[in-house]
Design a protein around this motif. Structure first.
Motif, PDB file in Angstrom:
ATOM      1  N   MET D   1       0.853  -1.198   0.000  1.00 55.54           N
ATOM      2  CA  MET D   1       0.000   0.000   0.000  1.00 55.54           C
ATOM      3  C   MET D   1       0.886   1.244   0.000  1.00 55.54           C
ATOM      4  O   MET D   1       1.865   1.326   0.725  1.00 55.54           O
ATOM      5  N   THR D   2       0.559   2.176  -0.818  1.00 50.04           N
ATOM      6  CA  THR D   2       1.409   3.367  -0.906  1.00 50.04           C
ATOM      7  C   THR D   2       1.181   4.261   0.294  1.00 50.04           C
ATOM      8  O   THR D   2       0.187   4.134   1.019  1.00 50.04           O
ATOM      9  N   GLU D   3       2.100   5.155   0.484  1.00 48.40           N
ATOM     10  CA  GLU D   3       1.978   6.069   1.602  1.00 48.40           C
ATOM     11  C   GLU D   3       0.702   6.903   1.512  1.00 48.40           C
ATOM     12  O   GLU D   3       0.098   7.256   2.503  1.00 48.40           O
ATOM     13  N   VAL D   6      -2.395   4.811   2.655  1.00 49.41           N
ATOM     14  CA  VAL D   6      -2.308   4.116   3.921  1.00 49.41           C
ATOM     15  C   VAL D   6      -3.396   4.534   4.902  1.00 49.41           C
ATOM     16  O   VAL D   6      -3.802   3.777   5.772  1.00 49.41           O
ATOM     17  N   TRP D   7      -3.918   5.746   4.703  1.00 50.01           N
ATOM     18  CA  TRP D   7      -4.952   6.238   5.629  1.00 50.01           C
ATOM     19  C   TRP D   7      -6.172   5.338   5.617  1.00 50.01           C
ATOM     20  O   TRP D   7      -6.931   5.284   6.574  1.00 50.01           O
ATOM     21  N   ARG D   8      -6.353   4.603   4.505  1.00 51.95           N
ATOM     22  CA  ARG D   8      -7.545   3.761   4.415  1.00 51.95           C
ATOM     23  C   ARG D   8      -7.562   2.680   5.496  1.00 51.95           C
ATOM     24  O   ARG D   8      -8.605   2.193   5.881  1.00 51.95           O
ATOM     25  N   LEU D   9      -6.375   2.344   5.984  1.00 51.27           N
ATOM     26  CA  LEU D   9      -6.302   1.336   7.051  1.00 51.27           C
ATOM     27  C   LEU D   9      -6.939   1.840   8.345  1.00 51.27           C
ATOM     28  O   LEU D   9      -7.322   1.055   9.203  1.00 51.27           O
ATOM     29  N   ALA D  10      -7.028   3.141   8.495  1.00 52.95           N
ATOM     30  CA  ALA D  10      -7.627   3.686   9.711  1.00 52.95           C
ATOM     31  C   ALA D  10      -9.145   3.738   9.609  1.00 52.95           C
ATOM     32  O   ALA D  10      -9.828   3.969  10.598  1.00 52.95           O
ATOM     33  N   PRO D  12     -11.594   1.385   9.115  1.00 51.71           N
ATOM     34  CA  PRO D  12     -12.484   0.501   9.880  1.00 51.71           C
ATOM     35  C   PRO D  12     -12.684   0.973  11.313  1.00 51.71           C
ATOM     36  O   PRO D  12     -13.821   1.038  11.796  1.00 51.71           O
ATOM     37  N   LEU D  13     -11.586   1.333  11.981  1.00 48.23           N
ATOM     38  CA  LEU D  13     -11.716   1.795  13.357  1.00 48.23           C
ATOM     39  C   LEU D  13     -12.506   3.106  13.398  1.00 48.23           C
ATOM     40  O   LEU D  13     -13.364   3.293  14.262  1.00 48.23           O
ATOM     41  N   ALA D  14     -12.230   3.995  12.451  1.00 52.82           N
ATOM     42  CA  ALA D  14     -12.931   5.272  12.437  1.00 52.82           C
ATOM     43  C   ALA D  14     -14.436   5.048  12.268  1.00 52.82           C
ATOM     44  O   ALA D  14     -15.249   5.622  13.001  1.00 52.82           O
ATOM     45  N   ALA D  16     -16.142   2.302  12.892  1.00 53.31           N
ATOM     46  CA  ALA D  16     -16.677   1.625  14.073  1.00 53.31           C
ATOM     47  C   ALA D  16     -16.899   2.627  15.197  1.00 53.31           C
ATOM     48  O   ALA D  16     -17.932   2.601  15.881  1.00 53.31           O
ATOM     49  N   GLN D  17     -15.947   3.538  15.372  1.00 58.73           N
ATOM     50  CA  GLN D  17     -16.100   4.519  16.449  1.00 58.73           C
ATOM     51  C   GLN D  17     -17.246   5.485  16.156  1.00 58.73           C
ATOM     52  O   GLN D  17     -17.952   5.897  17.065  1.00 58.73           O
ATOM     53  N   LEU D  19     -19.988   4.782  14.573  1.00 59.43           N
ATOM     54  CA  LEU D  19     -21.266   4.107  14.790  1.00 59.43           C
ATOM     55  C   LEU D  19     -21.480   3.763  16.261  1.00 59.43           C
ATOM     56  O   LEU D  19     -22.553   3.977  16.808  1.00 59.43           O
TER      57      LEU D  19
END
Lengths: 272, 353, 339, 276
Positions: D1-3, D6-10, D12-14, D16-17, D19
């Protein structure tokens, strides 16, 4: 091995004394609980008038403590699921935050930590109100989601600390060798940050296992939780099985801790 | 150092070492890793308490003093610069601990940084400095307290090879200029030879030889020293005759050589002859000189003005170093002789290296 | 990548997790009843649940204190998490005010005749009585005579006070107010006395902590119900029940059917079984020590009555009058005690 | 994943928080501005009650004070423990580490009983004091602020100790030798070298302890008792006993807001310590 001068020796003694007190404060209550769990009295009592294994026998008796076993099973399952969910979410987020130099990463990190400062009862009540409003009855999934919100910041912290030490060149060389992102994660990233992930999972597990405020609101008849059951047993009847159950929890967690420490040096990475 | 002995659990890390350092001299402690050189250094510094023996400075024992009171400046292998302090703050640290007046501290910090040519980096944090720059700050910090002894613990191990030589020369120059007595711990023989006035070669907790570098190279006291410092070829044989300090030795490889040694060997005793590559010379395979022994030339490598010949005789390998003269001989059978006037060293055969 | 794995994991975990919790849905009816955690929980699981299983009804119990039941049912907005409430008078009145209960038809109870008159109405039915008085440690302090005694120096330093958060706490404090010359309308004398003794009282607060403090000697006097006293004594705690001169106070614990319940028939059967003679008899014995509401069952030795029919001789309270002023009392108690 | 991606990895948590955390929180905020929990009409009544009342303001101050004292108390013991850990051999290190996580492993339910046993009138501490002849009458500990802080010291210590240990583990032992060889006394070495380097860990720990101690509802209630007045108990009472949910919501948000302000200040300090 250093040799101290007079004032140094006084300071060293002070540090040792404070550390000793700190150690006592940490361990004392746990010892009280463990000693109490062997009491021969019929109610929680300290110091115990005598010692017996009766309460552990009773606790493990499948007939007399069936409900405790069910609650323990529920709590364990919720704790395991919480650890899995919270750690997965937090690991992904931690990788994103540590690998991004953008300003949003700092802001996001702060935001992700917010659940830590919200009082549990307020969060439990708000969650129940919200889900009732959405016509979602309390369920295992919601319970896990609620626990995971509280647990994720702990995991984010430990994984973040591990991920911060990750050399980006390793990921780049993996990519250069033709590995896809998933293979890079599985073969390079995960093994390297595993101690942080394990520590995070452990903290998430423990925080879920002992959660009262959120469980109180989001648990249902089908998800009777151990801490709430223990609260009831303790309040009305000073049931010694509460101490025995706690003894078992300490023993299990202790063994788990030693095993994990041996495997991944867990303790050194408990927090960032 | 007088009969210093340090014990780690069951193992003796330092065995009864007695060693003197002359004022203004740089002494190198050279040896393989685990030989006890760093332990010895840390004992001098006061981080380790010796189980026996004393450490004396100007005839006064300093064993009872904590590290900070020994007047010892140390440059650590990892530099150990305080990461949260600037270069100047790092240098000032030891002076502040001595409660010097502020103005004097400022002056001394400036002087120390100037001595290592780091004055323009005074406000930088260690993280913002290169390895060589950190090294100089570490040196300035150690020198600023005006130590009676400067201890250098593998100070160049973490540096690029190209940087090393410059810094070695610079440190040597600074040490000379300050006239500070210094002890350098290293496992790099080149470093020890280029920097020190005398070197102490250590092995398994013992000092095997203390002498100026050239003497250590030319007249190694033990087979270990011969092997550890410089390259050596080991030739086994038996003493055939003795004349004063000269011995005639019949080599197993099939030659008879003459060599001198102050040590007394009995006629018939098995010995080990250590010859430097440049003490040997190559002969034609047909040469009949009884002082030459047969060998097989595997390859020849021209390196600068010299040629290194890679040979084997029986089971052992031989390296031979000659000035380059025309094309090297083709690989194949040759004979090897000891150069006339060369002084190979002789040791008892049992002495291992 | 990770997303895929996570969704996959989550899905699998949820699917796996659904099994043990959904497993209860066998044949017949399944209903959910709220139950007080601790002793009640154990008692009803052991005694009542088997009776209902004979009728093809499986009961799932949700351990919740009365206030938690009301809060949860309210938050659930007509989608009740359980079918039957079990409540003390205070929360009961709250439940009525918030319209949390289905209209109750006492005629549907086959055991209605076993209850004293008036103990089942359009809201629900009484299932147990609670007798409130003073609990003391007979090895440490003399037996207190009445509520006013608690304010005497020899008791104050050993007294554990709880506020208006619980029904028994509220009743006891009202009785104290009366003993000090006040009334439900005028609690000032009580608060004046509370302010006076505040610094020297042994403990103030959480009812949940009181038994533990009693056992460990932090407090030797508290107010509670006979049920707690008998239970603790059965576990070897030095505790006795004192009936105040002005008489012990009594109230009924009632059960109610939650508004929106989908198991109304089962809920009636559940309440009916609860008041039946065999269940009430079993519950009044060791190790449960309930005070029975069934006229044919004799209460335990600690209970100062021979039958529930004597309930009329006990001090009772009008919760419709108490509830509106209770929030103010709670506030005032907090403030006086926090000083 | 490019730099860049990479924000896309955050995400799911975002999400979830959003909701499961932010949305309920917004509802809570909305409730605080409503006349009742059904949000039928809006009113500032709850906020007037929450903030226009000296008693509630005092609760806020008490709660923040408790958090600060808990931070102080845990630091007093955790810093020496961490120092001993740093200087200790492998066995003692392991013992300290296990002790550090022990409080996390004992259920909050039994822990309250343990503290009754320890702090009570006839408890362990009083028995010891009287046995040694230091005091003649029992010292009140249970249901006092001191007692509560002592209990919180144990309960919250792991949150302070673990980040501290991690921070100290990153200190190169050669730095301590360097300080000693330069004449730094133990005190000087600690003050000038160890503590500055441990500061990020100390601040991380302080934030966690502060937030946790200020919201530790069960410990505050049982060990602190009714004479000590903290905001979480007010929230609970308004929500669960009085059923005034708008007021409960307003108080909960007040609590969260005040804790957040302190936590943010601490983390700002932490960022400064890291970069300074």
């Amino acid at each position: 091995m250093h040799r101290f001068t007079g004032s140094d020796r006084a300071l060293a003694l002070l540090i040792l004394a404070l550390a000793g007190c700190g150690f006592l404060i940490l361990v004392g209550p746990v010892i009280v609980v463990l000693v109490t769990s062997f009491t021969s009295s019929r109610a929680l009592q300290f110091p115990p008038p005598g010692f017996t294994l009766q309460w552990y026998r009773e606790l493990f008796d499948p007939a007399r403590s069936a409900q405790i076993h069910i609650a323990a099973g529920n709590s364990l399952m919720v704790a395991v699921l919480t650890a899995v969910v919270a750690t997965s979410l937090a690991t992904a987020a931690a990788l994103a935050i540590t690998r991004s130099r953008a300003g949003w990463a700092r802001v996001a990190e702060g935001g992700f930590m917010a659940p830590l400062v919200l009082p549990g009862i307020a969060f439990g009540l708000a969650s129940l109100m919200f889900f009732s409003w959405l016509r979602q009855p309390p369920s295992l999934a919601l319970l896990v989601a609620g626990h995971a919100m509280i647990a994720a910041p702990f995991a984010l912290r430990t994984v973040g600390a591990s991920a911060a030490g990750l050399d980006p060149a390793l990921l780049e060389s993996s990519a250069a060798l033709g590995a896809g992102p998933w293979r890079t994660f599985r073969r390079v990233t995960l093994p390297l940050i595993l101690p942080g992930v394990a520590a995070g999972a452990f903290l998430a597990f423990v925080s879920s296992l002992d959660n009262v405020p959120v469980s109180l609101f989001l648990a249902s008849a089908q998800t009777d939780m151990l801490p709430i059951r223990m609260w009831g047993m303790m309040e009305t009847a000073l049931d010694v099985r509460v101490a025995a159950a706690s003894g078992v929890l300490v023993a299990v967690a202790f063994v788990l801790l030693l095993a994990m420490d041996r495997a991944v040096g867990l303790a050194r990475r408990m927090s960032g | 150092m007088d009969g210093v002995r340090v014990r780690y659990g069951q193992t003796l890390a330092v065995r009864d070492v007695t060693l003197g350092v002359e004022p203004g001299e740089m002494l190198a402690l050279l040896g393989p890793s685990g030989c006890g050189k760093t332990t010895l250094l840390r004992t001098v510094a006061g981080f380790i308490r010796a189980d026996a023996g004393r450490v004396l400075v100007d005839g006064n024992a300093i064993d009872h003093l904590p590290p900070g009171r020994r007047g010892v400046g140390i440059v650590f292998q990892s530099y150990a610069l305080f990461p949260h302090m600037s270069a100047a703050e790092n240098v000032a640290y030891g002076l502040e601990a001595r409660r010097l007046p502020k103005a004097e501290i400022v002056r001394k910090v400036e002087a120390a940084l100037a001595a290592v040519r780091m004055e323009s980096f005074a406000e930088r944090r260690p993280r913002a400095l290169s390895g060589g720059q950190q090294q100089r700050v570490a040196l300035a910090r150690a020198l600023a307290i005006e130590p009676s002894i400067l201890l250098l613990d593998e100070p160049f191990a973490a540096l690029d090879r190209s940087l090393r030589l410059d810094l070695q020369l610079e440190i040597k120059r600074i040490q000379r200029r300050f006239g500070v007595t210094a002890v350098l711990v290293t496992h790099d023989q080149d470093e020890a030879m280029s920097m020190s006035d005398r070197m102490a070669v250590m092995n398994a907790g013992r000092v095997e030889q203390v002498a100026p570098p050239a003497e250590v190279y030319d007249r190694p006291a033990t087979a270990f020293v011969a092997g550890f410092v410089g390259t050596t070829n080991r030739l086994y044989g038996r003493v055939e005759a003795r004349e004063g300090e000269d011995y005639r030795i019949r080599l197993d490889a099939g030659a008879t050589v003459t060599a001198a040694s102050p040590r007394g060997f009995a006629v018939g005793e098995r010995v080990l002859v250590c010859a430097r590559p440049e003490q040997l010379t190559l002969r034609d395979a047909g040469d009949a000189d009884p002082a030459a022994f047969p060998a097989r030339l595997r390859q020849s490598l021209p390196i600068g003005p010299a040629t290194i010949h890679d040979l084997e005789t029986g089971a052992s390998e031989i390296k031979l170093h000659e000035a380059r003269r025309g094309a090297p001989p083709p690989p194949g059978p040759v004979r090897i002789a000891i150069l006339p006037g060369a002084t190979p060293s002789i040791f008892p055969e049992g002495e291992t290296a | 990548m990770t997303e895929f794995r996570r969704r996959h994991l989550l899905g699998a975990a949820m699917a796996g997790a659904a099994l043990p919790f959904g497993g209860a849905r066998a044949q017949g009816t399944t209903m959910t009843a709220a139950v007080y955690p601790g002793g009640w929980d154990e008692a009803l699981r052991d005694v009542l649940a088997p009776r209902l299983r004979e009728q093809g009804i499986t009961v799932a119990f949700e351990p919740l204190f009365a206030v938690d039941q009301i809060a949860k049912a309210r938050a659930a907005r007509g989608n009740p998490p359980f079918d039957v409430f079990v409540l003390d008078p205070g929360p009961r009145v709250s439940g009525i005010d918030f319209g949390l209960f289905e209209t109750f038809d006492p005629a549907k109870l086959s055991n209605l005749g076993q209850l004293p008159p008036g103990q089942a109405d359009a809201q629900g039915a009484a299932v147990a009585a609670q007798v409130v008085g003073i609990a003391y440690n007979p090895t440490k302090v003399p037996k207190p005579k009445g509520w006013a005694d608690l304010f005497k120096p020899e008791y104050v330093s050993k007294l554990g006070l709880t506020g208006f958060g619980t029904t028994f706490g509220t009743i006891s404090l009202i009785e104290m107010a009366k003993a000090l010359g006040g009334s439900v309308e005028n609690m000032d004398p009580l608060f004046a006395e509370l302010r006076r003794i505040r610094p020297s009282v042994a403990a103030v607060g959480q009812p949940a902590a009181m038994p533990g403090m009693f056992q460990q000697g932090q407090i030797d006097v508290m107010y509670t119900n006979t049920y707690t006293v008998t239970l603790l004594r059965s576990r070897g705690v030095n505790i006795d029940f004192a009936v105040p001169e002005t008489g012990a106070a009594a109230f009924m614990t009632t059960m109610h059917i939650a508004k929106g319940s989908r198991n109304i028939d089962a809920a009636y059967k559940y309440i009916d079984a609860m008041i039946s003679t065999p269940v009430q008899a079993a519950l009044s014995q060791a190790p449960y020590f309930f005070v029975p509401v069934n006229k044919d069952v004799t209460p335990g030795a600690d209970v100062p009555m021979r039958s529930i029919s004597e309930i009329g001789n006990f001090v009772t309270h009008d919760w419709a009058k108490i509830n509106p002023v209770r929030p103010q009392w709670i506030q005032r108690f907090n403030r006086e005690m926090a000083g | 994943m490019t730099e860049n991606g990479v924000w896309r990895l955050a995400l799911p948590l975002a999400l979830a928080q959003m909701l499961f955390f932010v949305a309920p929180l917004l509802l809570l905020a909305a409730t605080s501005f409503a006349t009742d929990e059904n949000l039928r009409a809006w009113s500032l009544r709850a906020w007037r009650d929450a903030l226009g009342d000296d008693f509630n303001i005092a609760s806020v101050i008490n709660t923040l004070r408790l958090g600060a004292l808990a931070v102080l108390a845990t630091a007093v013991f955790a810093v020496p423990l961490a120092l001993v850990h740093m200087a200790a051999g492998p066995t003692l290190r392991r013992v300290i580490l296990i002790a550090a996580v022990l409080p996390l492993l004992t259920s909050v339910v039994v822990r309250t009983f343990a503290w009754i046993v320890i702090l009570g009138r006839e408890g362990v501490i009083n028995a010891t004091l009287q046995g040694l002849g230091i005091t003649s009458a029992p010292v009140p500990l249970l249901q006092t602020e001191h007692g509560l802080i002592l209990a919180l010291t144990q309960i919250e210590m792991p949150l302070m100790l673990l980040p501290l240990l991690a921070a100290l583990a990153r200190i190169d032992p050669a730095l301590l030798d360097a300080s000693a060889s330069l004449g730094g006394s133990l005190f000087r070495t600690l003050r000038k070298v160890v503590l500055p380097m441990a500061l990020p860990g100390l601040i991380a720990g302080a934030t966690l302890v502060f937030a946790s101690a200020a919201t530790a509802f069960i410990s505050q209630g049982v060990i602190g008792g009714g004479r000590l007045n903290y905001l979480p108990a007010q929230v609970w009472q308004q929500a669960m006993v009085v059923f005034d949910w708008p007021l409960a919501a307003a108080l909960a948000i007040t609590l969260m807001g005040s804790v957040l302000v302190v936590a943010a200040a601490l983390s700002l300090l932490g960022a400064k310590a890291r970069h300074a």
